[in-house]
Design an enzyme around this catalytic site. Structure first.
Site: not given
Ligand code: UT7
Length: 335
Positions: A116, A256, A286
């Protein structure tokens, strides 16, 4: 040769596919909701290339628009740099395919891979060639078709990514204008956090890698999130400090576009108002190396940047990599 010339962006262009993938559509194919995606990321929709369009097609279109904006023709281009993690193929480089599509017959061409941060790395490299007098005109492009490496069965990544390309033309500008400073960084200890495991020399494509879905992007979202929140304002502040400036002097920040919460946190730490920040992830998701140049193109087209404005670009991504560029906009020298 011991010259050092001021180097600025004299033209920008962008290209995104027409097809829109909405949160509503993702709700129908994955266990997710518009509400979760919107509150956790800020993304509402992304653009997806049709099956006939590859990265070089979007890149060439963005490049043509940038050259047109600069009033230059393809045969004036000395060097083409394409930042991408989704090249048309492993080789030849996407930059060579763009060179051919443009008819930029005089240009050298290569791809660079800084995920990125690719466009920001590209600007820093292109600047060196123009500052030194080796070249006069360098085309820097960030272009991706991330939909081709996204696993649409994985809800934690499928919601995030989109396709697009942005381009900038670098030329000598009047002293005091152009790129005032850049910082680039890398930390390979985080290499496993964001990667496409198969299809390279470590794990060549095989029936097993395809079965195990290893030809799709994998990300430890939480870890990358923490890194991003830390590095965004640090990188911007470092680049500004290098040329004796501070965040309160920023006229426009083009970060970004990974997650609205990451942008909000960086903006809060920098202490600048949201009106000075470009956001397009709501419409494009993204786009990796394309997010920053597409944002820059939109800001120029919307009249959000005036001559003399201080523009800061900042990015981070797989590698891990990060970078920031400080630009005094304008000062274009017409030959
Ligand atoms: O450009 C490259 C760089 N990339 C980034 O900067 C991405 C950085 N990361 C993020 O933006 C975030 O970490 C995400 C958007 C990818 C994820 O958000 P988060 O707040 O960190 O969620 P998490 O991974 O901690 O997941 C929380 C919960 C989980 O469920 P449990 O385990 O708490 O029951 C996930 O399974 O949310 C669940 N989850 C979803 N639920 C509904 C993960 N993806 C989804 C989804 N819809 N699409």
């Amino acid at each position: 040769m011991h010259m050092s010339r001021a180097v600025g962006i004299v033209g920008v262009g962008a290209a995104v596919p027409d097809r829109v993938l909405t949160n509503a559509h993702l709700e129908s194919t994955l266990e997710t909701s518009d509400e979760w995606i919107t509150t956790r990321t800020g993304i509402k929709e992304r653009r997806i290339a049709d099956s006939h369009t590859a990265t070089s097609d979007l890149a060439a279109l963005a490049a043509r628009r940038a050259l047109h904006g600069a009033g230059l023709s393809p045969d004036q281009v000395d060097l083409i740099i394409v930042g991408t993690v989704t090249p048309d193929m492993a080789f030849p480089s996407t930059a060579c395919l763009v060179q051919q599509a443009l008819g930029a017959t005089r240009a050298a061409a290569f791809d660079l891979e800084a995920a990125c941060t690719g466009f920001i790395y590209g600007l820093a490299i292109g600047q060196q060639f123009v500052a030194s007098g080796v070249y006069d005109t360098v085309l820097v492009i960030g272009a991706e078709t991330l939909s081709r490496i996204t696993d649409y069965q994985d809800r934690s990544t499928a919601i995030l990514f989109g396709d697009g390309a942005g381009a900038a033309v670098l030329r000598p500008v009047a002293d005091g204008y152009g790129i005032l400073s850049s910082i680039l960084g890398a930390d390979g200890s985080g290499a496993d956090l964001l990667r496409l495991p198969a299809g390279g020399s470590r794990l060549p494509a095989s029936e097993e890698t395809v079965r195990d879905r290893l030809h799709y992007l994998q990300m430890a979202g939480n870890e990358v999130f923490k890194f991003a929140v830390r590095i965004m304002d640090e990188a911007a502040e470092q680049a500004l400090a290098k040329c004796g400036l501070t965040p309160n002097q920023i006229d426009l920040l083009v970060p970004h576009q990974a997650n609205q919460r990451i942008i909000d946190s960086a903006v809060r730490r920098l202490g600048i108002p949201m009106e000075k920040v470009v956001v397009n992830l709501d419409r494009y998701g993204n786009m990796s190396s394309a997010s920053v140049p597409v944002g820059l193109d939109e800001a120029v087209k919307q009249g959000r940047i005036r001559d003399g404005d201080l523009v800061v670009l900042v990015g981070f991504g797989g590698g891990l990599t990060w970078g920031a560029t400080v630009i005094r906009w304008g000062g274009t020298v017409v030959d």
